[in-house]
Design a protein around this motif. Structure first.
Motif, PDB file in Angstrom:
ATOM      1  N   ASN A 132       0.925  -1.329  -0.168  1.00 31.98           N
ATOM      2  CA  ASN A 132       0.029   0.105  -0.078  1.00 31.98           C
ATOM      3  C   ASN A 132       0.817   1.305  -0.001  1.00 31.98           C
ATOM      4  O   ASN A 132       0.404   2.316  -0.632  1.00 31.98           O
ATOM      5  N   ASP A 133       2.055   1.325   0.795  1.00 33.33           N
ATOM      6  CA  ASP A 133       2.803   2.451   0.712  1.00 33.33           C
ATOM      7  C   ASP A 133       3.370   2.816  -0.640  1.00 33.33           C
ATOM      8  O   ASP A 133       3.626   3.977  -1.000  1.00 33.33           O
ATOM      9  N   PHE A 136       0.443   4.389  -2.484  1.00 33.25           N
ATOM     10  CA  PHE A 136       0.571   6.031  -2.297  1.00 33.25           C
ATOM     11  C   PHE A 136       1.558   6.833  -2.684  1.00 33.25           C
ATOM     12  O   PHE A 136       1.401   7.952  -3.052  1.00 33.25           O
ATOM     13  N   SER A 143      -0.877  12.741  -8.596  1.00 33.66           N
ATOM     14  CA  SER A 143      -2.034  13.001  -8.248  1.00 33.66           C
ATOM     15  C   SER A 143      -3.190  13.563  -9.014  1.00 33.66           C
ATOM     16  O   SER A 143      -4.258  13.337  -8.808  1.00 33.66           O
ATOM     17  N   ALA A 148      -5.641   6.285  -5.311  1.00 36.97           N
ATOM     18  CA  ALA A 148      -5.209   4.975  -4.420  1.00 36.97           C
ATOM     19  C   ALA A 148      -6.260   4.160  -4.231  1.00 36.97           C
ATOM     20  O   ALA A 148      -7.226   4.501  -3.877  1.00 36.97           O
ATOM     21  N   PRO A 150      -5.804   0.845  -2.452  1.00 43.53           N
ATOM     22  CA  PRO A 150      -4.771   0.043  -1.363  1.00 43.53           C
ATOM     23  C   PRO A 150      -5.433  -1.376  -1.330  1.00 43.53           C
ATOM     24  O   PRO A 150      -6.657  -1.367  -1.659  1.00 43.53           O
ATOM     25  N   CYS A 166      -5.072   3.545   5.829  1.00 44.89           N
ATOM     26  CA  CYS A 166      -5.303   4.021   4.160  1.00 44.89           C
ATOM     27  C   CYS A 166      -6.248   5.202   4.101  1.00 44.89           C
ATOM     28  O   CYS A 166      -6.007   6.090   3.210  1.00 44.89           O
ATOM     29  N   ASN A 169      -4.707   8.439   4.730  1.00 46.01           N
ATOM     30  CA  ASN A 169      -3.884   8.648   3.527  1.00 46.01           C
ATOM     31  C   ASN A 169      -4.900   8.903   2.374  1.00 46.01           C
ATOM     32  O   ASN A 169      -4.239   9.326   1.279  1.00 46.01           O
ATOM     33  N   ALA A 171      -7.389   7.412   0.975  1.00 42.26           N
ATOM     34  CA  ALA A 171      -8.035   6.320   0.099  1.00 42.26           C
ATOM     35  C   ALA A 171      -9.406   6.184   0.168  1.00 42.26           C
ATOM     36  O   ALA A 171     -10.162   6.511   1.099  1.00 42.26           O
TER      37      ALA A 171
END
Ligand SMILES: [Zn+2]
Length: 366
Positions: A132-133, A136, A143, A148, A150, A166, A169, A171
């Motif tokens: 997942n990182d 991102f 962007s 994203a 994840p 997530c 972040n 998601a």
């Protein structure tokens, strides 16, 4: 802007109720072309992949990298370039093709590991992994193009914590791949996880139907009926591939998807990989119901797996099929094929609308 979108949406809803938009490839004959051009579109299903060179954290098993599909994709996407990492090159191709696809954005998918019964990652049984990182990181670099998606296997010990991380972040959606991740999404132990997805308005994408691109742990885990638990917890669920398979696949899982669709207004399907040669029969079964089914399908390419327009020549004509097959941009080829089949732009606008505008999940009682 929101008002403009709302007005456009209600106008489209009106059009859908009076004459099926699925028969009118881009609404261009019934509405103002400039207005249509401004409607944003989303490919809800594009894969971020990697072999882990360049420190991306991705993993891919030998059973995949030794196979013909992998070698074919490496050559077609020209991923081996001296002085470059494969993962870096893959990101570059994905960026280029999305940018030139005509779509506004693409959701790029991570892939979580298989987990053991203590909730720890089981790397021996994990055939491919996209952290997942890394998803991102790639989204942050691009962007304007990507959002994203994840991947969170509900079997992991920290599934709810990872979901909340997530979500923080940014998601708006996540992906679960039951047949390759060995997870039973119908297991009531996962109720809490799905309730939290519903509370956070995180859309849950779940692979359904037969898988032909990665090693499968248990194909029965891809049955659409298993989505009921997440749907009953109030989640907005997207059944990836809409429960489809090849003619040679058994059992036929598509009827289960269609019956769930009638029962649950919070269920959608996506069109990922439906442009491939093996899925022609099932894609045509979905396209038969222009209103009840097609209006609930969201555009997804399944990049990098290519669409095969020739397989649909009987429906779209040899000339159109040949023209679309000549498109080297895989996202555009897939989108053009679906547009020719009458389900391109409308389903890509529906995907964008679902992810960006309709933030309140529906329930079966709505
Ligand atoms: Zn996929």
């Amino acid at each position: 802007m929101r008002n403009m979108m709302r007005n456009l949406w209600s106008r489209r809803t009106f059009l859908a109720s009076t004459a099926s938009p699925w028969l009118m490839p881009s609404f261009a004959n019934v509405t103002d072309a400039d207005e249509v051009q401004r409607s944003p579109t989303l490919d809800i299903h594009a894969h971020l992949f990697g072999i882990g060179d360049g420190g991306t954290g991705c993993r891919m098993s030998r059973s995949i990298t030794d196979g013909p599909a992998f070698r074919y994709l490496m050559a077609m996407l020209k991923l081996r370039v001296p002085g470059r990492t494969v993962d870096g090159r893959y990101e570059e191709v994905l960026v280029q093709q999305t940018h030139q696809s005509g779509l506004t954005k693409a959701a790029i998918l991570g892939q979580d590991a298989v987990y053991d019964n203590r909730g720890k990652a089981d790397w021996k049984r994990t055939s491919f992994y996209v952290p997942n990182d890394y998803v991102f990181t790639v989204v942050a670099r691009n962007s304007e193009l990507f959002i994203a998606c994840p991947s969170i296997n509900p079997n992991r010990g920290d599934a709810v914590e990872e979901l909340e991380r997530c979500h923080e972040n940014g998601a708006r959606l996540l992906k679960i791949h039951p047949p390759t991740q060995g997870v039973n999404v119908a297991d009531t132990r996962h109720s809490k996880f799905f309730r939290r997805c519903a509370e956070l308005n995180v859309i849950v994408l779940v692979h359904t139907g037969h898988e032909h691109s990665a090693p499968v742990i248990d194909k029965s885990l891809a049955a659409p009926r298993r989505l009921k638990l997440a749907l009953d917890q109030g989640c907005t669920v997207v059944a990836c591939h809409a429960g489809t398979g090849w003619i040679s696949d058994s059992p036929d899982q598509l009827p289960e998807f269609l019956s769930l669709l009638k029962r649950y207004p919070n269920l959608w399907g996506d069109t990922a990989v439906l442009g491939s040669a093996g899925r022609v029969r099932d894609f045509e079964r979905l396209l038969e119901d222009k209103n009840q089914v097609c209006s609930r399908l969201l555009h997804g390419s399944d990049f990098p797996f290519p669409a095969v327009p020739a397989a649909f020549a009987a429906r779209i004509g040899d000339t159109t099929a040949a023209r679309i097959a000549g498109e080297s941009n895989l996202l555009k080829r897939d989108f053009d094929l679906k547009e020719a089949l009458g389900i391109g732009r409308a389903s890509a606008e529906a995907a964008y609308d679902l992810v960006f505008n309709r933030r309140t999940p529906m329930t079966a009682s709505d």
